[in-house]
Write an enzyme that holds these catalytic residues in place. Structure first.
Site, PDB file in Angstrom:
ATOM      1  N   GLU A 111     -12.185   8.107   5.601  1.00 46.62           N
ATOM      2  CA  GLU A 111     -11.261   9.191   6.788  1.00 46.62           C
ATOM      3  C   GLU A 111     -12.068  10.498   7.124  1.00 46.62           C
ATOM      4  O   GLU A 111     -12.791  11.328   8.064  1.00 46.62           O
ATOM      5  CB  GLU A 111     -10.330   9.806   6.705  1.00 46.62           C
ATOM      6  CG  GLU A 111      -9.234   8.579   6.140  1.00 46.62           C
ATOM      7  CD  GLU A 111      -9.641   7.024   5.162  1.00 46.62           C
ATOM      8  OE1 GLU A 111     -10.122   7.676   4.550  1.00 46.62           O
ATOM      9  OE2 GLU A 111      -8.578   7.120   5.028  1.00 46.62           O
ATOM     10  N   CYS A 113     -14.650   9.664   1.079  1.00 46.47           N
ATOM     11  CA  CYS A 113     -13.785   8.477   1.623  1.00 46.47           C
ATOM     12  C   CYS A 113     -14.476   8.252   3.536  1.00 46.47           C
ATOM     13  O   CYS A 113     -15.124   9.237   4.093  1.00 46.47           O
ATOM     14  CB  CYS A 113     -12.462   9.306   1.579  1.00 46.47           C
ATOM     15  SG  CYS A 113     -11.067   9.137   0.033  1.00 46.47           S
ATOM     16  N   CYS A 119      -5.825   8.596   1.864  1.00 47.91           N
ATOM     17  CA  CYS A 119      -5.183   8.867   0.373  1.00 47.91           C
ATOM     18  C   CYS A 119      -4.665  10.427   0.524  1.00 47.91           C
ATOM     19  O   CYS A 119      -5.030  10.698   1.752  1.00 47.91           O
ATOM     20  CB  CYS A 119      -6.814   8.814  -0.604  1.00 47.91           C
ATOM     21  SG  CYS A 119      -7.559  10.174  -0.243  1.00 47.91           S
ATOM     22  N   ASN A 152     -17.033   4.644   3.994  1.00 47.59           N
ATOM     23  CA  ASN A 152     -16.206   5.214   2.375  1.00 47.59           C
ATOM     24  C   ASN A 152     -18.166   5.334   2.116  1.00 47.59           C
ATOM     25  O   ASN A 152     -18.878   4.423   2.426  1.00 47.59           O
ATOM     26  CB  ASN A 152     -15.388   4.556   1.805  1.00 47.59           C
ATOM     27  CG  ASN A 152     -16.272   3.229   1.292  1.00 47.59           C
ATOM     28  OD1 ASN A 152     -16.372   3.859   2.203  1.00 47.59           O
ATOM     29  ND2 ASN A 152     -15.436   2.911   0.301  1.00 47.59           N
TER      30      ASN A 152
HETATM   31  N1  THU Z   1     -11.412   5.205   0.622  1.00 45.83           N
HETATM   32  C1  THU Z   1     -11.536   5.255   1.599  1.00 45.83           C
HETATM   33  O1  THU Z   1     -12.392   5.598   2.272  1.00 45.83           O
HETATM   34  N2  THU Z   1     -10.766   5.866   2.333  1.00 45.83           N
HETATM   35  C2  THU Z   1      -9.067   5.814   1.761  1.00 45.83           C
HETATM   36  O2  THU Z   1      -8.435   6.307   2.159  1.00 45.83           O
HETATM   37  C3  THU Z   1      -8.846   5.690   0.327  1.00 45.83           C
HETATM   38  C4  THU Z   1     -10.155   5.410  -0.260  1.00 45.83           C
HETATM   39  C5  THU Z   1     -12.307   4.582  -1.040  1.00 45.83           C
HETATM   40  C6  THU Z   1     -12.560   5.696  -1.568  1.00 45.83           C
HETATM   41  C7  THU Z   1     -13.687   4.533  -2.693  1.00 45.83           C
HETATM   42  O3  THU Z   1     -15.320   4.953  -2.069  1.00 45.83           O
HETATM   43  C8  THU Z   1     -13.694   3.351  -1.365  1.00 45.83           C
HETATM   44  O4  THU Z   1     -12.561   3.742  -1.101  1.00 45.83           O
HETATM   45  C9  THU Z   1     -12.085   3.635  -3.373  1.00 45.83           C
HETATM   46  O5  THU Z   1     -11.338   3.853  -3.646  1.00 45.83           O
END
Ligand code: THU
Length: 131
Positions: A55, A53, A86, A42
């Site tokens: 992914e 994110c 998410c 992320n």
């Molecule tokens: N985040 C991800 O990288 N992947 C997910 O599936 C859920 C959330 C990250 C986004 C943000 O940088 C941190 O987690 C907190 O939400």
């Protein structure tokens, strides 16, 4: 664990997470149809909504390299066991996956549950369905 290589790739990517605002590092790794592995973390921004994110980062690496099909994807968070992608990332994964594509959810030691993307995103939006 047969996903050891994916797990290690996601963990290495997570170590590069840029998450000074949430302090919630996430890593993801994709095995593409070609066999190549693409990892991502992320990446947050001082303008909060502009972050993205892990992914999404991994998908970006895959597409830039010329791969278009996800065989399996693994997600890992430093501070949460069994993080699930998410909503937005579920849709992005679906774009390059089939209904049964496995999504591996992890704790600090490895995969603890595997779910099909269609179970995470039932009745997903798909332009192929339009008339
Ligand atoms: N985040 C991800 O990288 N992947 C997910 O599936 C859920 C959330 C990250 C986004 C943000 O940088 C941190 O987690 C907190 O939400």
């Amino acid at each position: 664990m047969t996903q050891q290589d994916l797990f290690e790739s996601a963990k290495a990517a997570m170590a590069h997470s840029h998450s000074p605002y949430s302090k919630f590092p996430v890593g993801a790794a994709i095995r593409a149809k070609s066999g190549a592995i693409y990892a991502g973390c992320n990446i947050e921004n001082a303008s909060y909504p502009e972050g993205w994110c892990a992914e999404t980062s991994a998908i970006s690496q895959m597409v830039v390299a010329g791969d278009t099909e996800i065989s399996e994807i693994l997600v890992l968070a430093e501070k949460m066991d069994k993080i699930t992608p998410c909503g937005g990332c579920r849709q992005r994964i679906s774009e390059f996956a089939s209904a049964s594509t496995p999504v591996h959810l992890c704790d600090a030691n490895g995969v603890v549950e595997t779910v099909a993307i269609e179970d995470l995103l039932p009745k997903s939006f798909d332009l192929d369905d339009h008339t």
